[in-house]
Design an enzyme around this catalytic site. Sequence first.
Site, PDB file in Angstrom:
ATOM      1  N   ASP A  51       9.184  -4.291  -5.655  1.00  0.00           N
ATOM      2  CA  ASP A  51       9.514  -5.726  -5.713  1.00  0.00           C
ATOM      3  C   ASP A  51       8.224  -6.532  -5.924  1.00  0.00           C
ATOM      4  OD1 ASP A  51       9.707  -6.612  -2.144  1.00  0.00           O
ATOM      5  OD2 ASP A  51       8.504  -5.080  -3.167  1.00  0.00           O
TER       6      ASP A  51
ATOM      7  N   HIS B  37      -0.322  -2.460   2.077  1.00  0.00           N
ATOM      8  CA  HIS B  37       0.880  -1.740   2.508  1.00  0.00           C
ATOM      9  C   HIS B  37       1.336  -0.717   1.445  1.00  0.00           C
ATOM     10  CE1 HIS B  37       1.577  -4.512   5.874  1.00  0.00           C
ATOM     11  NE2 HIS B  37       1.567  -5.537   5.061  1.00  0.00           N
TER      12      HIS B  37
HETATM   13  O1  RIB Z   1       6.103  -5.234   4.963  1.00  0.00           O
HETATM   14  C1  RIB Z   1       5.336  -5.047   3.803  1.00  0.00           C
HETATM   15  C2  RIB Z   1       6.216  -4.748   2.627  1.00  0.00           C
HETATM   16  O2  RIB Z   1       7.024  -5.875   2.333  1.00  0.00           O
HETATM   17  C3  RIB Z   1       5.407  -4.485   1.332  1.00  0.00           C
HETATM   18  O3  RIB Z   1       6.128  -3.604   0.500  1.00  0.00           O
HETATM   19  C4  RIB Z   1       5.332  -5.838   0.701  1.00  0.00           C
HETATM   20  O4  RIB Z   1       5.192  -5.766  -0.723  1.00  0.00           O
HETATM   21  C5  RIB Z   1       6.679  -6.383   1.039  1.00  0.00           C
HETATM   22  O5  RIB Z   1       7.604  -5.892   0.081  1.00  0.00           O
HETATM   23 CA    CA Z   2       6.618  -4.244  -1.839  1.00  0.00          CA
END
Ligand code: RIB
Ligand code: CA
Length: 311
Positions: free
Chosen positions: A16, A246
Amino acid sequence: MRPLFDIAMKMIIDTDPGVDDAIAIALAHALPEIDLIGLTTVFGNTRVDQSSRNARFLLDMLGSDAVVAEGASKPWNDYPFEPSAWVHGSEGFGDIVEVPQIGTNHDQNAAEYLVEMARKHPGDLTVCAIGPLTNIADALKLDPSFAQNLDKLVIMGGNLHCPGNITAHAEANIFHDPAAADAVFASGLNTVMVGLDVTLQTLLVPGDFAALAASSPKIGGFLNRISEFYLGFYKEVANLDGCPMHDAAAVLACSNPDWFGLEHTGLRVSQDGETVGATLADPNRPKVAVAIEIDAVATLTKLKTHLAALH
Ligand code: RIB
Ligand code: CA
């Protein structure tokens, strides 16, 4: 980037994009041990049409021939959802508002593409899911043999022994579609969960992005530009002088699994109340490998080294 040799790991990233997604996609493209064959897009940080547009823009900038197959526009069960624009910007790329439409989406939707690629490459395809798990759950519904055909699913999501980020209890990707996430954890799919237990240790600071822009003016310069908004969010809400990688951590769990310490436990996802979206240990569920330790120095060093070499 085409693999140097044919033992590279075939990978589809479900995404996303999203600032940290963009960094993860650039990393996967840069790593010679990964053959990035496609992106499947999902709502989450952005609307799914924005995710697809951003994915196609990124792949064009990277010179990648991976396809983009568009997926779910909303969570299962009409669960309420709004894009995380306050974290990633109104168009998913920080304060950039004019992202051009480049190319077109693949003619299959995300679930169809995931199922077909898993059938075509049985035991040889890794899916790295770095957004809500709706497309993965849809693929499991579409083809029950998807779980057997896939080599492994590595997700960025969840929080087992630490608080959430979008609420005190839940991590954003799981929170955005708790029912789909619970279906994935119940499926018996060979799954590695790279959640907040480890990803919050992977911070890049403004100086890292400035150095990246200097060494990689086009791609690093773009990642530096979109990271400004994302850095500003973490400074404002957590007084952090850095932003967590992340999604890139999930890609590195694919390329360098030995840098992650794992706890094996069944998982379920809270479906309602104030804990909705929380990932909870459940001994009656198939075991998932949950990352609870990370070699943050090694992962960040590899991330910065390979991004800096992109031109
Ligand atoms: O909590 C972090 C996640 O949520 C990552 O994938 C960031 O891109 C959002 O999608
Ligand atoms: Ca993400």
